[in-house]
Write an enzyme that holds these catalytic residues in place. Structure first.
Site, PDB file in Angstrom:
ATOM      1  N   GLU A 176      51.337   2.634 -16.459  1.00  0.00           N
ATOM      2  CA  GLU A 176      52.011   1.431 -15.747  1.00  0.00           C
ATOM      3  C   GLU A 176      51.366   1.311 -14.398  1.00  0.00           C
ATOM      4  OE1 GLU A 176      53.753   3.888 -17.519  1.00  0.00           O
ATOM      5  OE2 GLU A 176      54.270   2.997 -19.197  1.00  0.00           O
ATOM      6  N   HIS A 180      65.677   4.081 -21.726  1.00  0.00           N
ATOM      7  CA  HIS A 180      65.362   2.715 -22.055  1.00  0.00           C
ATOM      8  C   HIS A 180      66.576   1.593 -21.640  1.00  0.00           C
ATOM      9  CE1 HIS A 180      62.708   4.901 -24.690  1.00  0.00           C
ATOM     10  NE2 HIS A 180      62.116   3.923 -25.038  1.00  0.00           N
TER      11      HIS A 180
END
Ligand SMILES: Cc1ncc(C[n+]2csc(CCOP(=O)(O)OP(=O)(O)O)c2C)c(N)n1
Lengths: 377, 340
Positions: free
Chosen positions: B75, B144
């Site tokens: 990321e 999540h």
């Protein structure tokens, strides 16, 4: 990606002994130790010599100004001239440089004015030069972060079919950061025209290389990413220039990224606020002083009869002139406009910032900061 | 740099069809890529797979792998390389696969993405969009379902928006991509499959504007992203009891639309903000403080926050206890002294 290139075999480990073209006595090296690289021609070497002498004078001047309180901080590159200049000189003006806080003399080599370079270190604004005009990003302070920017920019250039290379500097300590790994890997997978130059100056502030890595050389890391790695004598500007030049040319031709480790030494403290006697010995520093990159090239050029007294005088004069100009700009207070604080946060007007700007304006009008401007220094 | 804009002309308006928010986002990316060849899209699994939420479905087949591609799984690398791409004149739109996986990119976000314009006195701007699927209620496992909006919203230099419906999703993503400043574009996962009849291209209110999505006279409920629906459900239920609730969809978290929110609060004199993220130090604290500072003398009661608990986001079978519900909203409103 469809921008594929022929596979370059990168299974060979970099040489264990740093690759060099000139030894410490200034003699041309022959045989395996050169790694097959040729000594640059004398005119190129004279140009590099000149750049190093001028840059060192600048570095010494800025360090002195720091001691006088003219700069808030300055990370010196004294002793690292061959790494900084040898690699930057291999770039064209169209290529991009992504420097760190340490690489001020690399900026000088890119033709950036002292006043613009030093704006950030004296605390006037975070970055003082036009990055697009000089194809040189702002000096990065968070370690290794700029390496990803170099990969992204050079990838964009490649997508545009522009023959542009990006070179970024990393310190030995910075190679431990996650962003270094991500940058190496992205560059190798995307085959971007990026050159990573690790200046292994032996210490990350106080932490020696052996506490940073167990790899035999930092250049060895290249193998794991699938790119070529070179372990180079970072005090030999002939070698730094030749190896970087080859890497830049290969990148430009679509051959992907390269990792170059220059083994060098930081002679000065980490910054002016550091006390290096706590973590290294005077003997060690002396040892490295005797391997000075400028003296080495000078010996070679003199022995070749390429460096005359007249040239030396001329270069010394140019260096003094730059130092004088640097002193002059640094002793003139810059006019700072506090209201500009709000001007460059967003491109579009924001009501909250408009309100805060008016509030500060009112304070200023009421004389709230009279006489305070620049007092923080 | 030879960036060329292939076409700025709006695509032909289509007849209204039922579109999900994921479909609207997909259409926005497609139209943006077709209109401007500087727009590139990359991230994890966004290529042949079309993203784990299918937001990039079909785009690689259409635009090729030099416009949209799968990046390595990293990321910080995704955001950091987007900085360099934007410096070179591209308009990267990158995807963080899930909210909590954006944290490795935190440093790039706050140290570079947010600050580049400022550091360089406006000489370098970063026209990039970081798409972050966010928030819970989809039964996601750990990491999540985070609501990370307040980290981004409290970072000067970032623009942070979150649509709550398909029309806004399309319009706001187009606007975000056209913005010369970096935009954190948060997509509430639980709304990806919400549908609305849409004729594209659609242009809704500018993305820095909040919208009154339901008129009312007694209370202003302020929501964004997933909690707009919660607010509307609470408003429906309250209507049965004779309470008239106005619902404001913030749409933009930074900047904050003081004007729209303020006008509503001065009308109703009572306000509550709803979000999934933990309450302590969360985005609702900013909303409550702003609303109070600017409208204190119009307020009949303290501004309330209805938020998730101050706990890490729970596992799927427990998340329903954590998420703000319409009942909790109504119960909170009951804590006000209504006769005062
Ligand atoms: C992400 C990050 N962590 C910590 C620091 C603080 N810091 C500044 S310089 C430095 C040492 C870096 O050493 P090295 O990479 O070897 O570069 P050198 O200073 O020797 O050129 C540290 C720890 C930082 N700037 N960024």
């Amino acid at each position: 990606m469809s921008l594929n290139v022929e596979h370059v075999s990168t299974r060979t480990l970099p040489s264990e002994k740093p690759l060099r073209l000139l030894d410490n006595a200034g003699h041309a090296v022959t045989g395996a130790a050169t790694g097959g690289f040729g000594l640059p021609d004398t005119e190129t070497l004279l140009g590099l010599y000149r750049k190093m002498v001028v840059a060192r004078r600048f570095d010494v001047q800025v360090t002195a100004l720091t001691k006088q309180g003219r700069l808030a901080t300055y990370p010196s590159a004294y002793g690292q001239e061959a790494c900084e200049i040898g690699s930057v000189a291999a770039l064209t003006a169209a290529d991009w440089l992504f420097p760190t806080y340490r690489d001020t003399i690399a900026l000088l080599t890119r033709g950036i004015e002292p006043a613009d370079i030093l704006q950030s270190f004296r605390g006037d604004w975070h970055n003082g030069y036009d990055q697009h005009a000089h194809r040189t990003a702002a000096q990065a302070t968070p370690l290794a972060t700029q390496a990803l920017h170099a990969v992204g920019l050079s990838h964009a250039a490649r997508l545009r079919r522009d023959p542009i290379v990006a070179l970024t500097f990393l310190g030995d300590g910075a190679t431990s950061e996650g962003d270094t790994h991500e940058a190496f890997n992205f560059a190798a997978v995307w085959q971007t025209p990026t050159v990573f130059v690790v200046q292994n100056n032996q210490f990350a502030i106080s932490v020696p290389l052996e506490r940073q890595t167990r790899a035999a050389t930092l250049a060895d890391k290249a193998v794991g990413y699938g790119m070529p790695g070179y372990h180079v004598d970072g005090n030999d500007i002939a070698a730094m220039y030749a190896v970087t030049r080859a890497a830049v040319d290969r990148a430009r031709e679509g051959g992907g990224p390269t990792l170059i480790e220059g083994v060098t030494y930081r002679i000065e403290a980490h910054t002016n606020s550091d006390d290096p006697t706590r973590y290294r010995t005077a003997r060690d520093v002396e040892h490295w002083k005797r391997r000075d990159p400028i003296e080495r090239l000078e010996k070679y050029l003199v022995s070749e009869g390429a460096l005359t007294e007249a040239m030396r005088t001329e270069i010394a004069d140019a260096a003094e002139a730059l130092a004088a100009r640097t002193r002059e700009v640094m002793t003139t207070e810059a006019e700072l406009d506090p209201l500009e604080l709000f001007d460059h946060v967003y491109g579009r007007e924001r009501s909250a910032l408009v309100e805060q700007r008016s509030a500060l304006e009112a304070e200023l009008a009421a004389g709230a900061f009279a006489g305070h401007q620049g007092a923080a220094r | 740099m030879t960036a060329t804009v292939t076409s700025n002309a709006p695509a032909e308006a289509s007849a209204p069809t039922q579109l999900t928010m994921a479909g609207a986002l997909n259409a926005a990316l497609r139209d943006a890529m077709a209109a401007d060849d500087r727009v590139v899209v990359y991230g994890e699994d966004v290529g042949p797979l079309g993203g784990v939420f299918r937001v990039t479905e079909g785009l690689q087949a259409e635009f090729g792998d030099e416009r949209i591609w799968d990046s390595p799984l990293a990321e910080s690398g995704i955001v950091g390389t987007a900085v360099g791409m934007a410096m070179y004149g591209m308009r990267p739109v990158v995807e963080m696969q899930f909210d909590a996986f954006s944290y490795p990119a935190f440093e790039q976000m706050v140290s570079h993405v947010a600050k580049m314009r400022n550091r360089t006195k406006g000489r370098v701007t970063l026209p990039m969009v970081v798409r972050i699927p966010c928030a819970g209620a989809i039964g996601g496992v750990e990491h999540h379902s985070d609501s990370s909006e307040s980290y981004w919203a409290s970072t000067p230099g970032l623009t942070v928006v979150m649509p709550s419906n398909p029309a806004d999703a399309y319009s706001m993503l187009r606007e975000a991509i056209e913005s010369d400043d970096p935009v954190v574009f948060m997509e509430p996962k639980s709304r990806y499959w919400s549908k609305a009849p849409l004729a594209l291209p659609v242009t809704t209110a500018p993305m820095d504007r909040a919208e009154v999505v339901r008129e009312g006279t007694d209370v202003t409920l302020i929501g964004y992203g997933p909690t707009v629906r919660t607010a509307l459900e609470a408003a429906d239920a309250a209507a049965d009891e004779g309470l008239s609730i106005e619902v404001v969809d913030l749409r933009s978290l930074s900047p904050f639309d003081d004007a729209t929110v303020g006008a509503s609060v001065r009308k109703t004199s009572r306000a509550a903000v709803i979000h999934e993220a933990a309450q302590f130090g969360g985005y609702g604290a900013e909303v409550a403080a702003r609303v109070t500072e600017r409208n204190f003398h119009h307020l009949a009661a303290p501004v309330l926050r209805i938020a998730g608990f101050d706990i890490p986001f729970p596992s799927p079978k427990l998340e329903e206890y954590h998420l703000p519900t319409p009942d909790r909203v109504l119960a909170a409103l009951d804590t006000w002294e209504w006769d005062a």
